[in-house]
Design a protein around this motif. Structure first.
Motif, PDB file in Angstrom:
ATOM      1  N   PHE A 186       0.825  -1.205   0.000  1.00  0.00           N
ATOM      2  CA  PHE A 186       0.000   0.000   0.000  1.00  0.00           C
ATOM      3  C   PHE A 186       0.865   1.263   0.000  1.00  0.00           C
ATOM      4  O   PHE A 186       0.440   2.314  -0.478  1.00  0.00           O
ATOM      5  CB  PHE A 186      -0.930  -0.012   1.213  1.00  0.00           C
ATOM      6  N   ASP A 187       2.064   1.155   0.540  1.00  0.00           N
ATOM      7  CA  ASP A 187       3.025   2.257   0.448  1.00  0.00           C
ATOM      8  C   ASP A 187       3.469   2.454  -0.998  1.00  0.00           C
ATOM      9  O   ASP A 187       3.674   3.566  -1.471  1.00  0.00           O
ATOM     10  CB  ASP A 187       4.229   1.944   1.342  1.00  0.00           C
ATOM     11  N   TRP A 236      -3.019  10.553  -0.995  1.00  0.00           N
ATOM     12  CA  TRP A 236      -2.713   9.192  -1.452  1.00  0.00           C
ATOM     13  C   TRP A 236      -2.646   8.223  -0.276  1.00  0.00           C
ATOM     14  O   TRP A 236      -3.230   7.147  -0.311  1.00  0.00           O
ATOM     15  CB  TRP A 236      -1.383   9.203  -2.217  1.00  0.00           C
ATOM     16  N   TYR A 237      -1.929   8.599   0.770  1.00  0.00           N
ATOM     17  CA  TYR A 237      -1.758   7.708   1.910  1.00  0.00           C
ATOM     18  C   TYR A 237      -3.047   7.558   2.707  1.00  0.00           C
ATOM     19  O   TYR A 237      -3.239   6.535   3.379  1.00  0.00           O
ATOM     20  CB  TYR A 237      -0.627   8.201   2.805  1.00  0.00           C
ATOM     21  N   SER A 287      -4.741   4.811   0.968  1.00  0.00           N
ATOM     22  CA  SER A 287      -3.991   3.572   1.192  1.00  0.00           C
ATOM     23  C   SER A 287      -4.253   3.010   2.591  1.00  0.00           C
ATOM     24  O   SER A 287      -4.404   1.794   2.767  1.00  0.00           O
ATOM     25  CB  SER A 287      -2.492   3.816   1.006  1.00  0.00           C
TER      26      SER A 287
END
Length: 427
Positions: free
Chosen positions: A46-47, A91-92, A95
């Motif tokens: 996911f990173d 984005w994170y 995620s």
């Protein structure tokens, strides 16, 4: 210096934690412990390698700007940096939400495998997954802070996380907490980083959310490098993290625990040794950006030499200790002598390969897409085939073959050819 202190504590606390794990956990619990940790390590998927890319991009975008006393950034070109912060948080955030789906997936995988524990492990697993999701969400803030040059502060935070998390883990283990210990370091690390962000970095967070989107294009600038790096990161997971869960499923928790414990120590040696390289990434990226090739090479070769010596010395010390433990009660908690040696060799080739890869990546390019894809496919297929019949010996043999005969020669060839090509193009 702070990087060194953090790594020293990581090594010291790691050794103490391993002692606590082998003393206070049964062989079956040890297998569950490392299996859950390695499933949670899927956060790397996911990173997608973005944290590494962000360190490099923030180092480049921070040229000409500075931090103010209130935790904001100042300078004429700050809009691109703030846009980078804003988009990376977005984005994170997505995620971290998607990562939570690993909770039911992990329950299904473990409960349907060849293992049995006489108490419920679902709550420790829930805490581990939730804490890891928070840590995943914090990665962009840490990455841009490190890339901006505040390396010591980031590693001081990591040192604090390590100290608090390790102490909590030891307390839980020594008081019969069992598998709750697996979640203590992520939980305390998550709490610590949230406090740090609120105190030190809320200014730039608010600033990034309020600022206008600049001409910075994620799709054109970040994504072409990010998705290629993500394949390499997934390759790293396939090479050294999938083995423990696979052995848990095919051989049971005891064999998985042996692999997990031995792999943890050797991986720790590699991570500690890589600190000489990782701490220099922002500086190397800046030298690459201004095409100061001689200065880049000087930093790189000095770091490579120190990193290789550190890994070699650490490997010799660990193998000597493993030999000494052979006749003791807890010697059977590790892989056999032969398997341990093979794993040290495999990680050694992977370690050197990673150093050469870092040099090329500070050029803001990712040339390892196809080697990573091919190597991952070969590893997955061969490991799945040998694990049921040959167990840990088959798995570590595959790791040696893939790393020594495929990854290392391919990456070395790419390093020699691409370094010459890229540097000649800019003369």
């Amino acid at each position: 210096m702070m990087v060194f202190k953090q790594r020293v504590w990581q090594a010291f606390s790691g050794v103490i934690s391993l002692g606590f794990i082998t003393f206070f956990l049964s062989p079956v619990e040890q297998g569950y412990f490392y299996t859950l940790l390695n499933i949670a390590a899927l956060y790397m998927a996911f990173d997608m390698g973005l944290s590494t890319v962000l360190v490099q991009f923030s180092a480049r975008e921070f040229i000409g700007i500075s931090w103010s006393e209130c935790g904001k950034v100042e300078g004429e070109s700050k809009s691109r940096f703030l846009t980078l912060v804003r988009l990376s948080i977005r984005w994170y955030g997505l995620s971290a939400i998607l990562f939570l789906l690993i909770y039911p997936a992990g329950i299904y995988f473990v409960d349907s495998s060849n293992g049995y524990l006489d108490y419920d492990w679902h709550m420790p697993w829930a805490i581990l997954v939730g804490s890891t999701a928070i840590l995943l969400l914090s990665l962009p803030i840490l990455a841009v802070t490190e890339g901006s040059g505040r390396i010591s502060e980031v590693y001081l935070l990591r040192l604090t996380q390590g100290i608090i998390g390790s102490i909590a883990t030891w307390i839980v283990l020594s008081n019969g907490g069992g598998l709750y210990a697996v979640a203590m370091t992520p939980l305390l690390s998550a709490i610590t980083v949230v406090i740090w962000i609120f105190i030190r970095q809320r200014g730039v967070l608010i600033q990034s959310l309020k600022s206008k989107i600049s001409d910075f294009s994620w799709g054109l600038e970040i994504w072409p490098l990010q998705w290629r790096v993500s394949v390499s990161w997934l390759s790293g997971y396939v090479l050294f993290s999938m083995q423990t869960p696979l052995l848990f499923r095919t051989q049971g928790p005891i064999e998985a625990g042996k692999m997990g414990l031995t792999m943890t120590i050797i991986s720790m040696l590699s991570i500690l040794s890589l600190s000489w390289i990782t701490s220099q990434i922002p500086e190397m990226t800046k030298f690459s950006a201004i095409k100061a090739w001689n200065r880049l090479d000087n930093v790189y070769w000095d770091s490579l030499r120190k990193s290789f010596i550190a890994y070699t010395l650490g490997a010799v010390i660990f193998f000597s200790l493993r030999l000494a433990l052979e006749s003791l009660e807890y010697g059977d908690r590790f892989l056999s002598i032969t398997e341990t040696l093979l794993l040290i060799v495999a990680m050694g080739f992977y370690h050197v390969t990673g150093i050469f890869a870092t040099y090329l990546r500070v050029h803001m390019k990712e040339p390892f897409l196809w080697p990573a894809i091919i190597g991952s496919i070969l590893t997955i297929i061969s490991t799945i085939l040998v694990a049921p019949q040959w167990g840990t010996l088959g798995v570590v043999t595959i790791l040696v073959i893939i790393n020594a005969l495929f990854f290392f020669p391919v990456v070395l060839w790419l390093w020699v050819s691409l370094r010459k090509k890229w540097h000649n193009e800019t003369i």
